[in-house]
Motif scaffolding. Structure first.
Motif, PDB file in Angstrom:
ATOM      1  N   GLN A 109       0.931  -6.954  -5.688  1.00  9.07           N
ATOM      2  CA  GLN A 109      -0.254  -6.275  -5.508  1.00  9.07           C
ATOM      3  C   GLN A 109      -1.506  -7.441  -5.359  1.00  9.07           C
ATOM      4  O   GLN A 109      -1.665  -7.772  -6.471  1.00  9.07           O
ATOM      5  N   ARG A 126       6.801   5.260   2.346  1.00 11.41           N
ATOM      6  CA  ARG A 126       5.571   5.884   2.322  1.00 11.41           C
ATOM      7  C   ARG A 126       4.627   4.483   2.715  1.00 11.41           C
ATOM      8  O   ARG A 126       4.694   3.612   2.458  1.00 11.41           O
ATOM      9  N   GLU A 182       0.984  -0.248   1.164  1.00  9.51           N
ATOM     10  CA  GLU A 182      -0.354   0.181   1.001  1.00  9.51           C
ATOM     11  C   GLU A 182      -1.164  -0.848   1.466  1.00  9.51           C
ATOM     12  O   GLU A 182      -1.281  -1.933   1.021  1.00  9.51           O
ATOM     13  N   SER A 209      -6.254   7.737   4.436  1.00  9.72           N
ATOM     14  CA  SER A 209      -7.475   8.019   3.621  1.00  9.72           C
ATOM     15  C   SER A 209      -8.718   7.630   4.300  1.00  9.72           C
ATOM     16  O   SER A 209      -8.722   7.468   5.419  1.00  9.72           O
ATOM     17  N   HIS A 222       1.080  -4.147  -1.700  1.00  6.87           N
ATOM     18  CA  HIS A 222      -0.173  -3.625  -1.779  1.00  6.87           C
ATOM     19  C   HIS A 222      -1.199  -4.370  -1.312  1.00  6.87           C
ATOM     20  O   HIS A 222      -1.228  -5.753  -2.129  1.00  6.87           O
ATOM     21  N   LYS A 257      -6.388   2.941   3.981  1.00  6.28           N
ATOM     22  CA  LYS A 257      -7.615   3.207   3.496  1.00  6.28           C
ATOM     23  C   LYS A 257      -8.459   2.103   3.875  1.00  6.28           C
ATOM     24  O   LYS A 257      -8.501   1.154   4.066  1.00  6.28           O
ATOM     25  N   SER A 290      -9.517   5.501   7.803  1.00  6.30           N
ATOM     26  CA  SER A 290      -8.504   4.678   7.951  1.00  6.30           C
ATOM     27  C   SER A 290      -8.219   4.707   9.583  1.00  6.30           C
ATOM     28  O   SER A 290      -7.164   4.051  10.174  1.00  6.30           O
ATOM     29  N   VAL A 339       0.246   4.045   2.901  1.00  2.00           N
ATOM     30  CA  VAL A 339      -1.252   4.644   2.504  1.00  2.00           C
ATOM     31  C   VAL A 339      -2.005   3.547   3.338  1.00  2.00           C
ATOM     32  O   VAL A 339      -2.152   2.432   3.093  1.00  2.00           O
ATOM     33  N   TYR A 380       7.527  -2.614  -3.027  1.00  4.77           N
ATOM     34  CA  TYR A 380       6.216  -2.195  -3.018  1.00  4.77           C
ATOM     35  C   TYR A 380       5.376  -3.460  -2.669  1.00  4.77           C
ATOM     36  O   TYR A 380       5.215  -4.371  -3.365  1.00  4.77           O
TER      37      TYR A 380
END
Length: 962
Positions: free
Chosen positions: A727, A799, A776, A827, A753, A803, A830, A801, A751
């Protein structure tokens, strides 16, 4: 539990023999003989531990305690030996020539250390001989054959239980109670009323309450809802604060509600015109009860407060004389049998063959007999049924009769205790230590599985296995405990693993009793202990203070964990009012007038510490002497007032985890990034290192800020080739090229971000990040250089995400082609265009879709074959959006459009009565509105969670976040 202590020491001896062979010259024979003796003792001690619990022989308890004390003494000797011999390694950063001089000068000292070790080992062996002599002298050796409920291999985890860990938590029975509870919530008049759900611990009150709380009819009826798990010893204002924070998380940070009375005022203002439902799980303190009820506004909107408590009827009636009582009783025989079979054999009887084997033809006869015995033992108590089923599913049918016979008793409370004890005794030794660790966790809260596994690894509870990381092994341990019914799965992560877990209060009390008896750990609300010299693990829990005096020293302590009342801040500034309330007026000291900070002076005296995890304690400075504590493997300091760490932490040569989330620490010493054992660094806004060693064990880097304009601080990530979680924020055009090169090395990343400006589309079109599962992106996405034939190469992403991404249709089309995508969250801002199209080619496996605050979108176009497997849609704040269906009724693929759709959650949409779907007379439009649930924006958090099952703990962020 003594067997687990011996197992732990045996593993330490084994590790020492492998890793420190060069240091063992002259003492290797002593260690080998001691290890042999302990292995023999371990064979007998487990059965002795069971007899000690049952009080069968007055000398057995003494023998168990003495044997455990010897194991602890061996551990002390080993840790002191390694600490004294690691002199040159401790001096990391010192020039090589100086280290060689130090090493030469210490040769005499090392000989002395080995001699001292040999003498102490001889003393330990002598004590073991005396204990063995006493076994014969006092006729202690009266053991029965191994109990049918006890594991025959204390060091091996069972394998047939793990596949069942994620079985659903279906509710069995309580049909009448469920109807009654729904009726009381929906049809008890307009006046705000209180309902008390009471019953014996283990009857399933919380499970039943959640089933009702999360039902469609309840969600539609109430404007706002909040579920709060309430631990013991908590300030009334904190409960009200977390109710407020749960109902409107954004406003909770914008208003200064730390001032006494402000929480009540804010709640009253916010709820006065709303029909609200507040569920308080675990509330038993009368004073808390009255204060909280007084703090919630009484309106004429039909609001309800439900209190789930293990108080008896009369106590609950006394605490709340005007409230209604609903008493939850035990299951009947038929309901008990259904729950038992479900938990033993699985939802689809998939484990029936394993348990019965060649005797499958006897299934009906044996099950009738087993269910009869089960009901006599459990009396229909759901908790007892679940734990007993978890035990029996590890046995063959031929062992069942012996287990059930052992548990028969006329004393019902004793039977439940025997079930818990037998299930605990059946655990492999390492799992016993992991289970007892829950004894130190706050009661009635939900725990983050990643944190638990990291703590277990640092403690040395996890047994290494080839081709498996420590994190994977820890996940398997959690799954087995869940499968056995010893802990409860709250939520899975998207990787199919365990994310959130909880433990029932009755099992929690059992774990605390066992942990205390075994001197495994101590749980206190402060550090004022009667015998600090013998404490090995200390868990401090105090939700009323952010500062407690800790002047005591703990010479044998291995772990200290603390959960304290977190300071609530306004724009990063500590609220003086909350401090005065907790401590009274404080004397000003120059410009730093109003705060007392803990200096942590007790730490250096605890030279054997492996785990330090203090959350909420007010800390400004960490003593430099912490660098001499070479055994530390886990350092967690979450304090809003902490802004720096000493450079000496670079000398923590065994450190695995550094957790400084919720702090203001911006940098650590450069030498810190040379520690080869590092696995997890969890921060808030920590700067990336300018260089790093070969960190082959690194798994997690979260909360990092890219501060170097040239992007050179990104390059060291190439030395972390097994990184799984990353992240980073503060990225811009100067960093993307370097980051693209780094991604080619990070093949294990799961993962990711990224937060920054102009995130390039091309970053994800190369053959990298093939194991990535969660992506993300926060910030504008740049698609200017994208060619028509460019494709994403993210085959395992489940998944996404987005924004503030301002993505275009081209971007949506590309991610729609990802083969494994199941969840998509679009979100705030976006998407930048007015029309959003889901074509026939895309989103074939998406089951969950969230569209939140897409204020630019006026039309969402759905083609006949798009999102064919969608189960849940959340639409929030899309102020202009209408849904347009392309195609005609009866067209191929259109008739079964969204056949799996179960729920559409809607809030702050332009049309109050129904979602506008064109053509307006379509069967699809009717279906969407049939499953639609109108919700307020304050309650949309529930709907946006991954599976809709989100319970808020008292310390909401502290328990849930990584």
């Amino acid at each position: 539990m003594a067997s687990a202590s011996i197992t732990f020491v045996l593993n330490r001896l084994g590790e020492l023999a492998v890793k420190e062979a060069a240091l063992l010259s002259g003492v290797a024979d002593d260690i080998r003989l001691l290890r042999d003796k302990l292995e023999w003792l371990q064979t007998f001690i487990q059965e002795a531990d069971q007899e000690r619990r049952e009080g069968a022989n007055q000398y057995v308890g003494l023998w168990v305690r003495q044997t455990r004390d010897v194991a602890h003494e061996v551990e002390d000797v080993l840790d002191e030996f390694l600490r004294r011999l690691d002199h040159d390694t401790l001096r990391q950063g010192v020039p090589a020539w100086r280290r060689w001089l130090d090493l030469a000068a210490s040769c005499t000292t090392q000989v002395s250390v080995r001699h001292d070790l040999s003498e102490r080992m001889e003393g330990i062996k002598k004590r073991l001989r005396e204990i063995s002599d006493n076994v014969d002298k006092y006729n202690i050796r009266t053991f029965r054959p191994p109990a049918p409920g006890a594991s025959s291999s204390a060091n091996n985890s069972t394998v047939n239980t793990v596949p069942a860990w994620d079985e659903g938590t279906d509710v069995f029975g309580f049909k009448d109670e469920k109807k009654d509870l729904e009726h009381r919530l929906l049809n008890s008049g307009d006046t705000t009323s209180v309902i008390s759900l009471v019953g014996e611990s283990g009857t399933g009150k919380s499970t039943l309450a959640w089933e009702v709380y999360d039902s469609r009819v309840i969600r539609e009826h109430f404007d706002v809802r909040a579920w709060i798990n309430v631990p013991t010893q908590i300030r009334d204002d904190d409960i009200l604060y977390f109710i407020y924070k749960r109902l409107c998380p954004n406003e909770a940070y914008e208003q200064n509600i730390s001032i006494p009375g402000k929480v009540h005022e804010a709640l009253s203002m916010y709820l006065k015109d709303k029909c609200y439902l507040v569920m308080l799980d675990g509330l038993v303190n009368f004073s808390n009860w009255n204060s909280i009820l007084h703090g919630l506004p009484k309106n004429e909107k039909g609001s309800r407060v439900m209190i789930i408590t293990r108080l008896e009827d009369k106590e609950a009636a006394y605490a709340n004389p005007k409230g209604g009582l609903l008493n939850i009783k035990h299951l009947n025989k038929e309901e008990s049998s259904s729950l038992f079979c479900h938990r033993v054999f699985g939802a689809n009887n998939q484990f029936k063959g394993k348990i019965f084997g060649s005797r499958i033809s006897e299934f009906n006869v044996q099950m009738e007999k087993a269910c009869e015995g089960m009901f006599k033992i459990t009396h229909g108590l759901p908790l007892a049924i679940v734990v007993l089923a978890g035990l029996l599913r590890t046995k063959s049918i031929s062992e069942w009769e012996e287990v059930l016979k052992k548990l028969e008793s006329d004393n019902e409370p004793k039977q439940v205790k025997k079930i818990l004890a037998l299930s605990f005794d059946d655990l492999p030794s390492r799992l016993k230590s992991c289970f007892l660790y829950f004894a130190g966790m706050p009661e009635n809260l939900i725990y983050n599985a990643r944190r638990l596994v990291r703590l277990w690894a640092a403690e040395g509870f996890l047994k290494p296995k080839k081709a498996m990381t420590m994190e994977d092994i820890g996940q398997n341990y959690l799954k087995e405990l869940i499968s056995r019914g010893m802990i409860r799965l709250v939520k899975r992560d998207l990787n199919g693993g365990v994310w959130l877990v909880a433990i029932h209060d009755r099992l929690h009390a059992f774990a605390q009793a066992e942990a205390h008896e075994a001197s495994f750990l101590e749980v206190h609300d402060n550090a004022d202990l009667l015998a600090p010299g013998v404490v090995r693990r200390l868990h401090l829990q105090n939700y009323t203070e952010t500062y407690i005096p800790m002047g005591t020293t703990f010479p044998k302590m291995r772990s200290i964990l603390g959960d304290f009342a977190e300071e609530r801040t306004q724009n990063g500034q500590t609220s003086f009012s909350s401090i005065v309330r907790a401590h009274g007026p404080l004397k000003k000291q120059g410009n730093n007038s109003d705060l007392r900070y803990h200096a942590l002076h007790f730490l250096p005296a605890s030279k054997f510490l492996r785990v330090i995890d203090l959350r909420g304690l007010r800390i400004k400075k960490v003593p430099g002497a912490i660098g001499d504590m070479i055994h530390v493997r886990y350092l967690g300091l979450r304090s809003r007032s902490l802004a720096e760490l000493p450079s000496s932490i670079a000398r923590l040569i065994n450190l695995q985890t550094l957790d400084i989330k919720r702090t203001e620490v911006k940098k650590v010493a450069q030498a810190f990034w040379e520690i080869p054992t590092l696995r997890h660094v969890v921060a808030n806004m920590l700067g990336l290192p300018k260089s790093a060693g070969v960190l082959n064990n690194m798994q997690t880097l979260t909360g990092f800020l890219c501060s170097d304009p040239s992007g050179n601080d990104i390059k060291p990530l190439q030395n972390m080739v097994y990184l799984r979680y990353l992240q980073i924020s503060g990225l811009d055009q100067r960093h993307w090229a370097t980051l693209g090169e780094v991604f080619q090395k990070l093949e294990s990343l799961m993962y990711l971000h990224l937060a920054g400006k102009d995130i390039p589309f091309k970053l994800f079109t190369k053959f990298t990040l093939r194991r990535l599962q969660i992506l993300e992106l926060l910030g504008k996405i740049d698609t200017s250089d994208v060619k028509e034939d460019d494709q994403y190469t993210l085959p395992n992403v489940t998944r996404i995400v987005l924004k503030l991404s301002l993505a275009d249709q081209k971007f949506i089309d590309k991610i729609g082609e990802l083969p494994s995508l199941m969840e998509l969250v679009l979100s705030k801002d976006s998407y930048r265009e007015e029309k959003l199209l889901f074509s026939d080619k895309g989103f074939n496996n998406v089951t969950s879709l969230v569209m939140d605050n897409l204020t630019r979108v006026s039309e969402w176009i759905i083609r006949p074959m798009s999102i064919p497997r969608i189960q849940k849609i959340v639409l929030s704040g899309c102020s202009k959006m209408e849904i347009k269906l392309e195609g005609k009724e009866g067209e191929e693929g259109l008739e079964g459009l969204m056949g799996d759709l179960k729920e559409v959650v809607v809030c702050n949409m332009p049309h109050e009565d129904s979602i506008v779907v064109k053509p307006t007379n379509s069967a699809f439009g009717e279906k969407i509105n049939r499953v639609a649930i109108k919700m307020k924006s304050e309650d949309i958090t529930d709907a946006m969670q991954r599976d809709g099952r989100w319970r808020t703990g008292m310390i909401a962020g502290k328990m849930y976040e990584d």
